[in-house]
Design a protein around this motif. Structure first.
Motif, PDB file in Angstrom:
ATOM      1  N   GLU A  34       0.829  -1.205   0.000  1.00 27.01           N
ATOM      2  CA  GLU A  34       0.000   0.000   0.000  1.00 27.01           C
ATOM      3  C   GLU A  34       0.863   1.254   0.000  1.00 27.01           C
ATOM      4  O   GLU A  34       0.585   2.211  -0.728  1.00 27.01           O
ATOM      5  N   LYS A  35       1.917   1.274   0.800  1.00 25.22           N
ATOM      6  CA  LYS A  35       2.797   2.442   0.865  1.00 25.22           C
ATOM      7  C   LYS A  35       3.530   2.661  -0.449  1.00 25.22           C
ATOM      8  O   LYS A  35       3.686   3.797  -0.898  1.00 25.22           O
ATOM      9  N   ILE A  36       3.981   1.591  -1.075  1.00 26.13           N
ATOM     10  CA  ILE A  36       4.692   1.705  -2.349  1.00 26.13           C
ATOM     11  C   ILE A  36       3.748   2.238  -3.420  1.00 26.13           C
ATOM     12  O   ILE A  36       4.121   3.134  -4.196  1.00 26.13           O
ATOM     13  N   ILE A  37       2.528   1.738  -3.466  1.00 25.92           N
ATOM     14  CA  ILE A  37       1.550   2.223  -4.446  1.00 25.92           C
ATOM     15  C   ILE A  37       1.239   3.689  -4.191  1.00 25.92           C
ATOM     16  O   ILE A  37       1.174   4.491  -5.123  1.00 25.92           O
ATOM     17  N   TRP A  38       1.069   4.069  -2.928  1.00 25.32           N
ATOM     18  CA  TRP A  38       0.776   5.456  -2.580  1.00 25.32           C
ATOM     19  C   TRP A  38       1.917   6.370  -3.036  1.00 25.32           C
ATOM     20  O   TRP A  38       1.687   7.411  -3.639  1.00 25.32           O
ATOM     21  N   LEU A  39       3.154   5.959  -2.757  1.00 25.46           N
ATOM     22  CA  LEU A  39       4.304   6.765  -3.165  1.00 25.46           C
ATOM     23  C   LEU A  39       4.411   6.868  -4.685  1.00 25.46           C
ATOM     24  O   LEU A  39       4.734   7.924  -5.227  1.00 25.46           O
ATOM     25  N   PHE A  40       4.109   5.780  -5.368  1.00 21.33           N
ATOM     26  CA  PHE A  40       4.163   5.776  -6.826  1.00 21.33           C
ATOM     27  C   PHE A  40       3.190   6.798  -7.394  1.00 21.33           C
ATOM     28  O   PHE A  40       3.545   7.601  -8.256  1.00 21.33           O
ATOM     29  N   PHE A  41       1.948   6.802  -6.896  1.00 17.15           N
ATOM     30  CA  PHE A  41       0.957   7.738  -7.416  1.00 17.15           C
ATOM     31  C   PHE A  41       1.237   9.165  -6.983  1.00 17.15           C
ATOM     32  O   PHE A  41       0.908  10.107  -7.699  1.00 17.15           O
ATOM     33  N   GLN A  42       1.851   9.362  -5.830  1.00 17.66           N
ATOM     34  CA  GLN A  42       2.237  10.710  -5.417  1.00 17.66           C
ATOM     35  C   GLN A  42       3.252  11.283  -6.399  1.00 17.66           C
ATOM     36  O   GLN A  42       3.168  12.441  -6.778  1.00 17.66           O
ATOM     37  N   LYS A  43       4.217  10.471  -6.794  1.00 19.95           N
ATOM     38  CA  LYS A  43       5.250  10.929  -7.723  1.00 19.95           C
ATOM     39  C   LYS A  43       4.665  11.179  -9.117  1.00 19.95           C
ATOM     40  O   LYS A  43       5.078  12.091  -9.812  1.00 19.95           O
ATOM     41  N   LYS A  44       3.700  10.359  -9.531  1.00 20.81           N
ATOM     42  CA  LYS A  44       3.096  10.505 -10.849  1.00 20.81           C
ATOM     43  C   LYS A  44       2.163  11.711 -10.905  1.00 20.81           C
ATOM     44  O   LYS A  44       2.069  12.382 -11.919  1.00 20.81           O
ATOM     45  N   LEU A  45       1.433  11.979  -9.836  1.00 18.67           N
ATOM     46  CA  LEU A  45       0.443  13.051  -9.840  1.00 18.67           C
ATOM     47  C   LEU A  45       1.034  14.410  -9.499  1.00 18.67           C
ATOM     48  O   LEU A  45       0.457  15.434  -9.837  1.00 18.67           O
ATOM     49  N   GLN A  46       2.172  14.444  -8.846  1.00 18.35           N
ATOM     50  CA  GLN A  46       2.748  15.714  -8.416  1.00 18.35           C
ATOM     51  C   GLN A  46       3.012  16.669  -9.592  1.00 18.35           C
ATOM     52  O   GLN A  46       2.618  17.835  -9.524  1.00 18.35           O
ATOM     53  N   PRO A  47       3.621  16.240 -10.699  1.00 14.07           N
ATOM     54  CA  PRO A  47       3.820  17.163 -11.831  1.00 14.07           C
ATOM     55  C   PRO A  47       2.490  17.651 -12.410  1.00 14.07           C
ATOM     56  O   PRO A  47       2.374  18.802 -12.813  1.00 14.07           O
ATOM     57  N   LEU A  48       1.491  16.806 -12.442  1.00 12.24           N
ATOM     58  CA  LEU A  48       0.179  17.184 -12.961  1.00 12.24           C
ATOM     59  C   LEU A  48      -0.458  18.252 -12.089  1.00 12.24           C
ATOM     60  O   LEU A  48      -1.005  19.226 -12.592  1.00 12.24           O
ATOM     61  N   ILE A  49      -0.344  18.116 -10.772  1.00 14.55           N
ATOM     62  CA  ILE A  49      -0.911  19.093  -9.848  1.00 14.55           C
ATOM     63  C   ILE A  49      -0.199  20.424 -10.001  1.00 14.55           C
ATOM     64  O   ILE A  49      -0.816  21.491  -9.990  1.00 14.55           O
ATOM     65  N   LEU A  50       1.106  20.407 -10.186  1.00 11.75           N
ATOM     66  CA  LEU A  50       1.869  21.644 -10.351  1.00 11.75           C
ATOM     67  C   LEU A  50       1.480  22.367 -11.639  1.00 11.75           C
ATOM     68  O   LEU A  50       1.395  23.590 -11.669  1.00 11.75           O
ATOM     69  N   LYS A  51       1.215  21.634 -12.713  1.00 13.28           N
ATOM     70  CA  LYS A  51       0.808  22.238 -13.983  1.00 13.28           C
ATOM     71  C   LYS A  51      -0.556  22.890 -13.863  1.00 13.28           C
ATOM     72  O   LYS A  51      -0.779  23.971 -14.373  1.00 13.28           O
ATOM     73  N   ILE A  52      -1.480  22.220 -13.200  1.00  7.40           N
ATOM     74  CA  ILE A  52      -2.834  22.742 -13.042  1.00  7.40           C
ATOM     75  C   ILE A  52      -2.833  23.976 -12.139  1.00  7.40           C
ATOM     76  O   ILE A  52      -3.470  24.977 -12.428  1.00  7.40           O
ATOM     77  N   GLY A  53      -2.076  23.907 -11.039  1.00 10.89           N
ATOM     78  CA  GLY A  53      -2.055  25.004 -10.064  1.00 10.89           C
ATOM     79  C   GLY A  53      -1.258  26.211 -10.523  1.00 10.89           C
ATOM     80  O   GLY A  53      -1.521  27.323 -10.111  1.00 10.89           O
ATOM     81  N   GLY A  54      -0.290  26.033 -11.382  1.00  9.04           N
ATOM     82  CA  GLY A  54       0.595  27.143 -11.710  1.00  9.04           C
ATOM     83  C   GLY A  54       0.463  27.543 -13.102  1.00  9.04           C
ATOM     84  O   GLY A  54       0.481  28.433 -13.744  1.00  9.04           O
TER      85      GLY A  54
END
Length: 54
Positions: A34-54
């Motif tokens: 569960e932790k590995i999957i959570w970390l994987f999606f955090q890394k994948k979604l972080q650039p997307l969130i930065l593009k949308i927010g900025g």
């Protein structure tokens, strides 16, 4: 569950100890997964969130 091939009272105790250890190991692996999957999606979604927010 499979047949206990260990003989005598010691065999029953060893079997119970091994079954408990296997159960705890299974739970630990599930939490790790569960932790590995959570970390994987955090890394994948972080650039997307930065593009949308900025």
């Amino acid at each position: 569950m499979l047949e206990n091939y260990l003989n005598g009272e010691k065999g029953v105790r060893i079997n119970a100890l091994m079954a408990g250890a296997a159960w705890n190991f299974k739970k630990m692996i599930e939490k790790l997964k569960e932790k590995i999957i959570w970390l994987f999606f955090q890394k994948k979604l972080q650039p997307l969130i930065l593009k949308i927010g900025g």
